[in-house]
Motif scaffolding. Structure first.
Motif, mmCIF file in Angstrom:
data_model
loop_
_atom_site.group_PDB
_atom_site.id
_atom_site.type_symbol
_atom_site.label_atom_id
_atom_site.label_comp_id
_atom_site.label_asym_id
_atom_site.label_seq_id
_atom_site.Cartn_x
_atom_site.Cartn_y
_atom_site.Cartn_z
ATOM 1 N N SER A 77 114.830 -40.671 -52.586
ATOM 2 C CA SER A 77 116.268 -40.505 -52.802
ATOM 3 C C SER A 77 116.989 -40.218 -51.493
ATOM 4 C CB SER A 77 116.513 -39.370 -53.799
ATOM 5 O OG SER A 77 115.978 -38.148 -53.310
ATOM 6 N N GLU A 78 116.365 -39.416 -50.622
ATOM 7 C CA GLU A 78 116.983 -39.129 -49.328
ATOM 8 C C GLU A 78 117.031 -40.385 -48.458
ATOM 9 O OE1 GLU A 78 115.609 -34.437 -48.917
ATOM 10 O OE2 GLU A 78 114.443 -36.036 -47.982
ATOM 11 N N ARG A 79 116.019 -41.216 -48.568
ATOM 12 C CA ARG A 79 116.020 -42.447 -47.792
ATOM 13 C C ARG A 79 117.123 -43.387 -48.268
ATOM 14 N NH1 ARG A 79 111.393 -47.166 -47.555
ATOM 15 N NH2 ARG A 79 112.167 -48.178 -45.660
ATOM 16 N N ILE A 80 117.322 -43.476 -49.570
ATOM 17 C CA ILE A 80 118.393 -44.335 -50.114
ATOM 18 C C ILE A 80 119.751 -43.842 -49.634
ATOM 19 C CG2 ILE A 80 119.528 -45.063 -52.240
ATOM 20 C CD1 ILE A 80 116.731 -45.002 -53.563
ATOM 21 N N GLU A 81 119.954 -42.533 -49.656
ATOM 22 C CA GLU A 81 121.215 -41.971 -49.173
ATOM 23 C C GLU A 81 121.435 -42.295 -47.692
ATOM 24 O OE1 GLU A 81 121.354 -37.847 -49.948
ATOM 25 O OE2 GLU A 81 121.211 -38.042 -52.127
ATOM 26 N N ARG A 82 120.361 -42.199 -46.908
ATOM 27 C CA ARG A 82 120.493 -42.486 -45.471
ATOM 28 C C ARG A 82 120.807 -43.945 -45.229
ATOM 29 N NH1 ARG A 82 116.841 -44.493 -42.064
ATOM 30 N NH2 ARG A 82 115.136 -44.156 -43.530
ATOM 31 N N LEU A 83 120.131 -44.856 -45.916
ATOM 32 C CA LEU A 83 120.349 -46.283 -45.695
ATOM 33 C C LEU A 83 121.741 -46.713 -46.135
ATOM 34 C CD1 LEU A 83 116.881 -47.712 -46.809
ATOM 35 C CD2 LEU A 83 117.737 -47.445 -44.485
#
Length: 282
Positions: A77-83
């Protein structure tokens, strides 16, 4: 038989007054402090209380050991937010981007963990840069964590740190910027190299000097030598017959026997021709 120091006769229990007298003697010279109610409960308890129960009665909290922070990889989820934030699909900056304890999955996979080397020409390498400041803190925590890994996650993180340091060590331009604590993780610090050099010197002293032994070449027998030089097998063979015929031809040529044979052949041919002519005349 045991003797009591306060009783006059052996084997006889001291009376109450004698016990009181002993307590007075023991407390001489000690400051008079009134114990708290909780301490009085512990002192007057008929049974000996365990340290844990005493701690609960006194209400003193346990001293918690300091837990060092650990660096982890960002969640999905944190990776999706960053991308989504990086590709302008979301204007809200994720909070975990500024957290030095969270590393992106790409940086962990590509071992892009060490901060950039400081350069006056590159503003992104300044310590005041937020990204560089986070990278410095993250790397310092990861190096400290790799020195004494405690669980499986720590060992995996330590492996990534060692491989990252090794990649930098293989580059001559980056090798000089590695610190001693970083080189110690890959076994190439000054102390470790000096210790290895001393051990190698001790091994060389203990190792015996190798002297190559003298090799004696066996002398071949005369028969074997002649057979080897002859070039053909002993006995009547095709090679021997051919050799003898060539020798005979050479001898005939030297002795002039070839000319006599040619003359004899010519005389025989002439005789045959004359004989045929005589027959024809008849």
């Amino acid at each position: 038989m045991k003797f009591n120091s306060t009783s006059k006769t052996p084997g006889v229990k001291p009376e109450v007054e004698e016990k009181l007298f002993e307590n007075i003697i023991d407390n001489l010279g000690k400051p008079k402090v009134t114990p708290s109610i909780q301490q009085q409960v512990i002192n007057n308890s008929p049974k000996k209380l365990t340290p844990g129960v005493q701690q609960k009665i006194l209400g003193t909290p346990k001293v918690q050991p300091k837990v060092k922070p650990k660096v982890r990889v960002e969640t999905m989820s944190e990776r999706i937010e960053r991308l989504t934030y990086q590709y302008d699909e979301n204007d809200k900056r994720p909070i975990h981007l500024d957290n030095p304890l969270i590393v992106s999955q790409e940086d962990m996979t590509n071992r892009n963990l060490r901060p950039k080397q400081f350069s006056n020409m590159d503003p992104n390498s300044y310590p005041s840069n937020p990204k560089q400041k986070k990278a410095l803190t993250t790397w310092e925590i990861m190096v400290d964590q790799a020195k004494k890994p405690k669980d499986k996650y720590d060992r995996e993180s330590a492996k990534q740190v060692r491989e990252t340091i090794l990649d930098s060590w293989k580059k001559p331009t980056m090798r000089k910027y590695l610190g001693e604590d970083e080189l110690e993780l890959i076994g190439r610090s000054k102390k470790q190299l000096e210790a290895k050099r001393k051990i190698e010197q001790e091994r060389m002293k203990e190792r015996p000097v190798y002297v190559e032994p003298f090799v004696y070449e066996p002398v071949p027998k005369l028969k074997d030598y002649m057979e080897e030089k002859a070039g053909f097998q002993p006995g009547i063979t095709k090679d021997l017959i051919q050799l003898q015929s060539e020798i005979k031809k050479n001898m005939d040529y030297v002795m002039g026997r070839d000319d006599q044979k040619v003359e004899s052949k010519e005389s025989e041919e002439n005789k045959n021709d004359q004989y045929k002519e005589d027959e024809d005349d008849r």
